[in-house]
Write an enzyme that holds these catalytic residues in place. Structure first.
Site, PDB file in Angstrom:
ATOM      1  N   HIS A 256       0.859  -1.184   0.000  1.00 20.80           N
ATOM      2  CA  HIS A 256       0.000   0.000   0.000  1.00 20.80           C
ATOM      3  C   HIS A 256       0.896   1.236   0.000  1.00 20.80           C
ATOM      4  O   HIS A 256       1.915   1.272   0.702  1.00 20.80           O
ATOM      5  CB  HIS A 256      -0.894   0.037   1.240  1.00 20.80           C
ATOM      6  CG  HIS A 256      -1.540   1.360   1.485  1.00 20.80           C
ATOM      7  ND1 HIS A 256      -2.690   1.771   0.823  1.00 20.80           N
ATOM      8  CD2 HIS A 256      -1.205   2.393   2.310  1.00 20.80           C
ATOM      9  CE1 HIS A 256      -3.027   2.979   1.226  1.00 20.80           C
ATOM     10  NE2 HIS A 256      -2.146   3.384   2.140  1.00 20.80           N
ATOM     11  N   SER A 258       0.537   5.604   0.012  1.00 21.44           N
ATOM     12  CA  SER A 258      -0.335   6.792   0.061  1.00 21.44           C
ATOM     13  C   SER A 258       0.454   7.962   0.609  1.00 21.44           C
ATOM     14  O   SER A 258       1.552   7.807   1.160  1.00 21.44           O
ATOM     15  CB  SER A 258      -1.571   6.523   0.931  1.00 21.44           C
ATOM     16  OG  SER A 258      -1.184   6.311   2.277  1.00 21.44           O
TER      17      SER A 258
END
Length: 384
Positions: A256, A258
């Site tokens: 992930h 971000s």
């Protein structure tokens, strides 16, 4: 008694007493064997053999003294039997003992040359991923993952567009500074070793990359962008050759990434990937392909990110004399977009190296995923 009998008695007495008188006059080998100290005993043997001690004092090593002291045993005789051995035999035994002692001295052994990648280059994929028993360190130990660095960068054209809607709110009148401090920190940690009794290790990794407008005092020196990247990885060793290189590991991962922002500044995506590591004589090559996990249209802040970031990357590194020369290549052949990053790390002191980097293309950070720029930087790299 007749004269003839006197003469025979005299001859018999002479044969009986002569050896006894000879032994009392000269103790011979029997006397030498009764000497306890090794040095004097060897001198006694030398005297019987007619060897001058001064001529051999500097040439006979200490080991020869011990060997010569055992001469009766070498000759296969006991101390009591040596009295019947001639001086010539004694000299021969002593010389044989000295020669045996000299031959017995071992020649210097040359140290074996360790040609392993760790010894010659200071790095190996086997150590980096703990791929065999020799490199296992157990679980929950922090290890280096991506490179950790701090550098001052310069770009000719900063990406001001994402921040324009917020300039009025922050009452800013200037654009982004062309120079900023960039640092990357990360680690990995093994969670499970030999999962399911198979040669598979489960790892957790984390990488943080920050872009700091340290010299932009009008904007209060903000952190322009920070990317957070946690990942889970399953790593197993490989043992075959491809393209003249040795395949070392297969890594299946879930990652992930971000930037922790909201509104129009938010950027994030999730991927699953497969990575293979190759190695040979100072060279390492890691190739990775990924598949983006799609999000709902309402939550997708960057639905076209694949167009710019592509579907995989390749990292080629050459290590020699403490220096690391690395190239990262990323390309989407459908859109003809991608990026190239070249870096050089060189020794300074201990675990600190000098570091230089050049980036050209899309996606140096998530906020810049669709913005093309050229960036150069110099700084420091740390290892652990």
């Amino acid at each position: 008694m007749p004269a003839t009998h006197y003469r025979l008695l005299s001859l018999a007495s002479l044969f009986v007493l002569n050896p006894v008188m000879a032994q009392q006059a000269d103790p011979g080998l029997a006397g030498c064997t009764r000497i306890v100290e090794a040095g004097p005993r060897l001198a006694c043997y030398d005297r019987l053999a007619g060897v001058t001690p001064a001529a051999n004092a500097g040439a006979v090593p200490a080991a020869s003294v011990s060997a010569a002291s055992a001469a009766p045993a070498v000759a296969g005789t006991s101390p009591d039997m040596t009295a019947t051995v001639s001086p010539d035999r004694t000299a021969s035994v002593a010389a044989s003992a000295k020669a045996a002692a000299t031959v017995a001295e071992p020649a210097p052994v040359q140290a074996a040359v360790d040609a392993s990648p760790e010894a010659t280059r200071g790095f190996s994929l086997a150590d980096h991923w703990e791929l065999d028993q020799a490199h296992k360190r157990g679980v929950f130990n922090l290890r280096q993952h991506q490179v950790n660095y701090l550098m001052l960068t310069r770009t000719a054209h900063p990406n001001n567009e994402p921040y324009r809607p917020f300039r009025g709110i922050a009452d800013l009148t200037s654009d982004l500074a062309h120079s900023e401090l960039v640092f990357q920190l990360g680690f990995k940690m093994k969670l499970v070793e030999s999962a399911f009794d198979k040669p598979v290790d489960l790892w957790f990794g984390y990488t943080q990359n920050s872009f700091w407008q340290a010299g932009n005092h009008e904007a209060s020196s903000p952190f322009r962008e920070t990317n957070y990247q946690p990942e889970l990885m399953a790593v197993t060793p490989l043992h075959f050759s491809v393209l003249g290189m040795n395949a070392r590991f297969l890594n299946l991962g879930l990652v992930h990434q971000s930037n922790g922002q909201t509104s129009t500044l938010s950027r994030s995506w999730n991927r699953v990937y497969a990575q293979v590591g190759l190695e040979r004589a100072g060279w390492t090559v890691t190739g990775r392909v990924w598949k983006r996990l799609n999000e709902s249209a309402a939550n997708d802040d960057n639905r076209d990110i694949i167009d710019y970031m592509g579907r995989g990357d390749v990292v080629v590194t050459y290590r020699n004399n403490g220096s690391d020369y690395s190239a990262l290549l990323r390309r989407n052949f459908s859109t003809d977009r991608g990026a190239v990053q070249l870096s050089w790390a060189f020794p300074l002191a201990g675990h600190v190296k000098g570091y230089a980097q050049m980036f050209s293309g899309y996606g140096q950070s998530l906020i810049d995923y669709n913005y093309y720029q050229n960036v150069v930087g110099v700084g420091l790299l740390g290892t652990f």
